[in-house]
Design a protein around this motif. Sequence first.
Motif, short mmCIF file in Angstrom:
data_model
loop_
_atom_site.label_atom_id
_atom_site.label_comp_id
_atom_site.label_asym_id
_atom_site.label_seq_id
_atom_site.Cartn_x
_atom_site.Cartn_y
_atom_site.Cartn_z
N GLU A 92 -4.14 12.76 -2.55
CA GLU A 92 -3.75 10.86 -1.95
C GLU A 92 -2.47 10.86 -2.84
O GLU A 92 -1.62 10.15 -1.75
N SER A 93 -1.96 12.14 -3.39
CA SER A 93 -0.55 11.42 -4.02
C SER A 93 -0.08 12.96 -4.14
O SER A 93 0.87 12.49 -4.70
N TYR A 94 -1.01 14.25 -3.92
CA TYR A 94 -0.03 15.37 -3.73
C TYR A 94 -0.13 16.49 -3.20
O TYR A 94 -1.21 16.06 -2.55
N MET A 95 0.52 17.15 -2.71
CA MET A 95 0.85 18.27 -2.15
C MET A 95 1.37 19.62 -2.12
O MET A 95 2.17 19.05 -2.57
N ALA A 96 1.06 20.55 -1.23
CA ALA A 96 1.50 21.56 -2.33
C ALA A 96 1.55 22.70 -0.26
O ALA A 96 0.79 22.69 0.26
N VAL A 97 2.81 23.24 -0.51
CA VAL A 97 3.16 24.03 1.00
C VAL A 97 4.02 24.86 0.34
O VAL A 97 4.93 25.01 -0.40
N ARG A 98 3.75 25.58 1.33
CA ARG A 98 3.62 27.24 1.12
C ARG A 98 5.16 27.10 1.57
O ARG A 98 5.07 27.16 3.00
N THR A 99 6.06 27.48 1.64
CA THR A 99 7.55 27.38 2.53
C THR A 99 7.70 29.06 3.15
O THR A 99 8.80 28.46 4.41
N SER A 100 7.57 29.64 2.16
CA SER A 100 7.86 31.12 3.06
C SER A 100 6.92 32.23 2.48
O SER A 100 5.87 31.12 1.38
N GLN A 101 7.05 32.65 2.38
CA GLN A 101 6.02 33.87 1.14
C GLN A 101 6.92 33.81 0.52
O GLN A 101 6.12 34.85 -0.46
N MET A 128 0.72 -1.31 -0.06
CA MET A 128 0.46 -0.06 -0.09
C MET A 128 0.52 1.48 0.13
O MET A 128 2.17 1.03 0.59
N ALA A 129 0.30 2.09 -0.84
CA ALA A 129 1.63 3.44 -0.95
C ALA A 129 0.84 3.80 0.48
O ALA A 129 0.18 4.47 1.10
N GLN A 130 2.16 4.93 1.01
CA GLN A 130 2.15 5.69 1.66
C GLN A 130 1.53 6.86 1.62
O GLN A 130 1.33 7.50 0.48
N SER A 131 0.87 7.24 2.61
CA SER A 131 0.04 8.41 2.90
C SER A 131 0.98 10.18 3.00
O SER A 131 2.31 10.20 2.77
N MET A 132 0.53 10.78 2.42
CA MET A 132 1.22 11.94 1.84
C MET A 132 1.29 12.70 3.26
O MET A 132 2.30 13.10 2.74
N ALA A 133 0.65 12.20 3.84
CA ALA A 133 1.16 13.11 5.44
C ALA A 133 2.16 12.53 5.91
O ALA A 133 3.19 12.65 6.40
N ASP A 134 2.25 10.95 5.06
CA ASP A 134 3.91 10.36 5.93
C ASP A 134 4.87 10.86 5.88
O ASP A 134 6.06 11.04 5.83
N VAL A 135 4.33 11.22 4.10
CA VAL A 135 5.79 11.81 3.43
C VAL A 135 5.80 12.82 3.48
O VAL A 135 7.28 13.23 3.73
N TRP A 136 5.09 13.86 3.93
CA TRP A 136 5.61 14.91 4.71
C TRP A 136 6.27 14.97 5.53
O TRP A 136 7.47 15.77 6.24
N LYS A 137 5.71 13.54 6.61
CA LYS A 137 6.62 13.68 7.75
C LYS A 137 7.89 12.86 8.00
O LYS A 137 8.79 13.71 8.27
N ASP A 138 8.39 12.43 6.26
CA ASP A 138 9.25 11.91 6.83
C ASP A 138 10.42 12.63 5.76
O ASP A 138 11.83 12.25 5.95
N ILE A 139 10.12 13.27 4.99
CA ILE A 139 10.82 13.88 4.05
C ILE A 139 12.05 15.20 4.32
O ILE A 139 12.04 14.98 5.36
N PRO A 140 13.34 14.44 3.68
CA PRO A 140 14.60 14.70 4.44
C PRO A 140 14.32 16.64 4.77
O PRO A 140 13.52 16.94 4.07
N ARG A 141 15.20 16.46 5.40
CA ARG A 141 15.08 18.42 5.87
C ARG A 141 16.42 18.84 4.69
O ARG A 141 16.23 19.88 5.10
#
Length: 192
Positions: free
Chosen positions: A55-64, A1-14
């Motif tokens: 399910e398979s996409y996310m977007a995060v504004r990381t700064s202004q 089963m594919a990892q959730s995008m929440a898990d992807v965001w948690k595990d994304i490298p610094r």
Amino acid sequence: MAQSMADVWKDIPRSIVPTIDLNSRLDMIDLYQAGLTARSTTLLGDEAQILVMGESYMAVRTSQASVVQIKRLGKSRKPIYAIVITVEAPVPHSRVELYNAKWESISLDKRLPDIGVEAFVVDSLSGDYRELLLGNVKVNTLQYNMSEESTDLIVKPSFMQVLDKNIREELTPYIRPELRLSWRGRKWVLQQ
């Protein structure tokens, strides 16, 4: 089963999101899943916010001035993650990166077409007029966006925004507003 995008965001490298630490990312996930505005203060004192998490996409504004898009390509146990990092100042300009499930970088050689200014020019612009107008494009800035619904990559000619107003008005009828690249399992291919 594919990892959730929440898990992807948690595990994304610094190294991909250096200004947002793990605790902040976890807080953002909790807020988003609770239906609240998923904001957090970055290590530089800026504000980050999850804009979309599907399910398979996310977007995060990381700064202004920057946005990170993450797209899972494929549904297998060994997905590829496409990361699009866009800095929006002075004009949008993006960088595309690929990673495997272990967050090891994958070379873009032969996986992402080299898109130049010429790719946006319609066929009806030719000869000396073509060279004159295109000679005014000094920097090939491009904005990439992942499609939320598919694995397509949309490319927009942000280089148009830095042109002199008169040149921009003259060139606009001859420039495609966007190009679409389709993911074909191992690489993106320019749609004709």
